[in-house]
Design an enzyme around this catalytic site. Structure first.
Site, mmCIF file in Angstrom:
data_model
loop_
_atom_site.group_PDB
_atom_site.id
_atom_site.type_symbol
_atom_site.label_atom_id
_atom_site.label_comp_id
_atom_site.label_asym_id
_atom_site.label_seq_id
_atom_site.Cartn_x
_atom_site.Cartn_y
_atom_site.Cartn_z
ATOM 1 N N SER A 1 -22.000 125.126 25.172
ATOM 2 C CA SER A 1 -21.175 126.339 25.075
ATOM 3 C C SER A 1 -20.839 126.905 26.440
ATOM 4 C CB SER A 1 -21.895 127.438 24.312
ATOM 5 O OG SER A 1 -22.636 126.949 23.280
ATOM 6 N N HIS B 1 -16.368 121.677 22.406
ATOM 7 C CA HIS B 1 -17.150 122.859 22.023
ATOM 8 C C HIS B 1 -16.756 123.307 20.623
ATOM 9 C CE1 HIS B 1 -18.194 127.345 22.734
ATOM 10 N NE2 HIS B 1 -19.148 126.725 22.090
ATOM 11 N N GLU C 1 -12.814 123.882 21.363
ATOM 12 C CA GLU C 1 -12.409 123.920 22.783
ATOM 13 C C GLU C 1 -12.589 122.509 23.352
ATOM 14 O OE1 GLU C 1 -13.116 128.134 24.969
ATOM 15 O OE2 GLU C 1 -14.922 127.272 24.102
#
Ligand code: HSC
Length: 698
Positions: free
Chosen positions: A406, A427, A439
């Site tokens: 993260s 992500h 992401e």
């Protein structure tokens, strides 16, 4: 006649074929073409019926959304619909693919409707901050009754042909070429002298308790106004003659067209499509994605494995012990049972996914054939580097090595392998088989086809994928950290966490930041505060009152106590009375005299902090375009869709106003409220974030 409509004769029937790829949107040339073609058919000797049919993949996907916000051009769609319905000829619509919004409104203006079994119809205008504006709110309830029409219009959902038949929206469902089945139906109607059947001449819908229905829909929309306004339009269909109802609908449509919510939602519509459309990836083929490896079977790893299984990929999941393998298997089974219960998969599919499609193993050797592997282990750089060293040894050449970190540095993780070009960040957001955001984090050495593979995986899993650069927290978590700080500062200065949550729910978030913290677990923030403490800037204001709760083992919802107290079996919590004393003690220690905050100031500070950090993220190239930030916040952080995203919100407020607020907040805390250079530049140039989106699309 325009070239968007092909006119042909078939015996007594004139066929109007709409030719406006990709989805036959009702652009001005289409409207003009349809109007002209109706004139021609009526003047064409011997023509007794008109068949309207769409070429390509859909009947009509609706009004042309790109025209919204510009001055309307004639012929207007409501006028065209009335013109079609008023024709002395028998008008039939043959529908395939989607018939949405204005598309369904055109069909409702025909006298008869036939559809393919695979066709779907709907009035999704509320998702654009609008309501059906070409008679949909007046004609649909005359066919279905008021309640089904309200449900369909306020949800904007797509209705399958079989259900539309039951609801009375269409007259017949027949498989075959839309033109051929439409012609056969029209001929049959002519042969039996079927009458013209204008929907506008049917009786108005039954009365309902309109105020209660309006209130319910408004509440459900969490501040979104278009669905509730649509209820009033259907009310007009029940209480007024057709023409007056149509005029009322037109007024409400025009009012909604002027709203910020319409701007925000249309921005969201186009951004959702533009976000994964990266110029740098044009013509670059992704690598294969048949078999996926997942390292770690906790909530995140099991969620990722579930998402891949549901997308038809085979999965090899690695855990460290037999017990951990079994626990991961149980988590995946639980997720798949949920998908089975919701009707997303059948029992045989479920059994196959839990059978041959899934391998649980303790050995990295089982990864020798996977095309892409996603690491989802503990957030610790040394652990991640060890895993990537092992992946480098076990995976075949060309396998994409992805980390689900993260916030950790993907470059440092990539350096643990001899193939940094194959390493990327993917992500996911928890629960990974449910949350829409992905992401795609591109590191210094990531190869373009590896980026393309990340986006291809996102597409296969039904995610909205956003390109992000490497930094602490990438796009979303980096911005989150800053607006959370702004909320924390307000608590230190006198607002309660409960007032802040309430104000932000009023803004449109599903939950406020403190309720979210309780849901995520307060131990996460506590660990982050401890991790960051050694490197903290001396001027950074970090409240520690909540650490007192953590020290006593209270971590939010999972322990029953956090900012709120949660009673077993009850949804939601009540404000924790301990918080006031804990905050007061910290304020006394810091010498702060608490002051009152209005809800408006709370929203303003929270949003300005979000926009300012987002402008930094774009300015530094971590997000390529403002719309990438908007989509990240919309799909990963519960940002209200009707604002379009924080950058769109800022554009709507006026960037000069946002900057002026930030500068005024800086009077109290100049370190936190330093304006982002990009924001200052845009204000100086009189430009907006949306201008940057447009620049990027050129
Ligand atoms: C409406 O109809 C209002 C009316 O009630 C009243 C109007 C009255 C006016 C009165 C004035 C006085 N327009 O999504 P995809 C593009 S509101 C323009 O990737 P899919 C899309 O941007 C409208 N463009 O494909 C994309 O372009 P790109 C109500 C549209 O297969 C390309 O088509 N209708 C467009 O995943 C392909 O789209 C809706 O809200 C449109 N209406 O999904 C339907 N629709 O290739 C909105 C699509 O350049 N559309 N495009 O990126 C959809 O839900 C989906 O696009 C489909 C296709 C399900 C149609």
């Amino acid at each position: 006649m325009t070239d968007k409509i092909a006119y042909e004769r078939h015996g007594d029937i004139a066929v109007l074929r709409i030719q406006n790829p990709p989805v036959n949107a009702l652009a001005q040339a289409v409207r003009q073409g349809l109007s002209d073609a109706m004139d021609r058919a009526e003047a064409d000797t011997g023509v007794r019926a008109v068949l309207i049919v769409g070429d390509g993949r859909a009947f009509i996907a609706g009004a042309d959304i790109t025209e919204f916000g510009k001055p309307p051009v004639t012929p207007h769609l409501p006028v065209l619909c009335n013109r079609i319905e008023a024709s002395p000829l028998l008008v039939v619509a043959s529908m395939h693919g989607v018939s949405l919004g204005g598309g369904l409104e055109v069909a409702l203006s025909a006298h008869y409707r036939i559809a393919q079994p695979s066709a779907r119809v709907g009035l999704p205008e509320v998702h654009l901050g609008l309501l059906p504006g070409a008679g949909g709110t007046q004609r649909l309830p005359r066919l279905t009754g008021a309640e089904p029409a309200i449900e369909m219009i306020t949800s904007g959902r797509h209705v399958k042909a079989s259900e539309a038949l039951e609801m009375g929206i269409i007259d017949r469902v027949t498989e075959g070429d839309p033109r051929e089945v439409g012609l056969a139906f029209a001929q049959e109607l002519l042969d039996r002298d079927a009458p013209r059947r204008p929907v506008s001449e049917l009786p108005g819908a039954e009365p309902l308790d309109w105020d209660a229905t309006y209130d319910n829909v408004l509440k459900k929309g969490r501040g979104q106004i278009s669905p509730a306004t649509a209820v009033r339009a259907v009310q007009a269909a029940s209480e007024l003659p057709f023409d007056a109802g149509l005029a009322a609908e037109r007024r409400m449509f025009a009012d909604l067209m002027q709203t910020d919510q319409r701007q925000g939602m249309i921005h969201a519509f186009f951004s959702e499509r533009a976000v994964s459309n990266l110029p740098e990836l044009k013509g670059i083929a992704p690598r294969a994605l048949n078999a996926i490896g997942v390292i770690g079977g906790g909530t995140m790893g099991a969620g990722i494995a579930t998402a891949c299984l549901l997308a038809g990929m085979s999965v090899v999941l690695i855990e460290m012990s037999e017990d951990a393998c079994n626990a991961a298997g149980k988590r995946i089974a639980g997720n798949l049972a949920g998908a089975l219960k919701r009707g997303k998969i059948s029992q045989p599919q479920h059994d196959a996914l839990m059978g041959e499609a899934l391998t649980l193993s303790q050995s990295y050797d089982a990864l020798s054939d996977v095309d892409l592997v996603i690491e989802a282990v503990f957030e610790d750089m040394s652990v991640k580097r060890e895993v990537f060293g092992k992946l480098d040894a076990a995976c075949k050449p060309g396998c994409v090595l992805a980390s689900n970190t993260s916030y950790l540095d993907i470059n440092e993780i990539a350096a643990a392998t001899a193939r940094p070009a194959d390493v990327i960040g993917l992500h996911f957001f928890s629960p990974a088989h449910v949350m829409k955001l992905l992401e795609v984090v591109v590191a210094d050495h990531t190869e373009a086809d590896v980026v393309a593979t990340g986006f291809a995986l996102g597409k296969a899993l039904g995610k909205v994928s956003v390109r992000a650069g490497v930094c602490d927290g990438f796009i979303g978590n980096r911005i989150l950290a800053v607006y959370r700080d702004a909320a924390n500062h307000m608590v230190l200065d006198g607002a309660t966490p409960f007032q802040i949550d309430k104000a932000l729910v009023g803004f449109g978030f599903a939950m406020g930041p403190f309720a979210v913290a309780d849901l995520a677990g307060l131990d996460i923030g506590w660990a982050t505060r401890k991790r960051k403490a050694p490197h903290r800037h001396p001027q950074e204001r970090v409240p520690t009152y909540i650490d007192r709760l953590c020290e006593q083992g209270h971590f939010g919802q999972k322990t029953g106590e956090g900012y709120y107290v949660y009673e077993k079996g009850k949804r939601g919590g009540v404000p924790n009375p301990k918080i006031a004393d804990l905050v007061a003690a910290e304020q006394a220690e810091l010498g702060i005299t608490p002051r009152p905050f209005s809800d408006e100031e709370i929203v303003r500070r929270y949003m300005c902090a979000m926009v300012n950090e987002a402008a930094r993220v774009v300015g530094e190239g971590i997000a390529r375009r403002p719309l990438d930030v908007d989509m990240t916040l919309l799909f990963g952080y519960g940002f209200p869709r009707y604002w379009g995203g924080p950058m769109k919100w800022a554009d709507i407020q006026g960037l000069d106003k946002v900057l002026a607020d930030i500068e005024s907040f800086a009077d109290e805390d100049a370190w936190f409220w330093q304006p982002a250079p990009l924001l200052t530049d845009l204000v100086a140039q009189g430009r907006t974030f949306d201008d940057l989106n447009k620049d990027a699309a050129k």
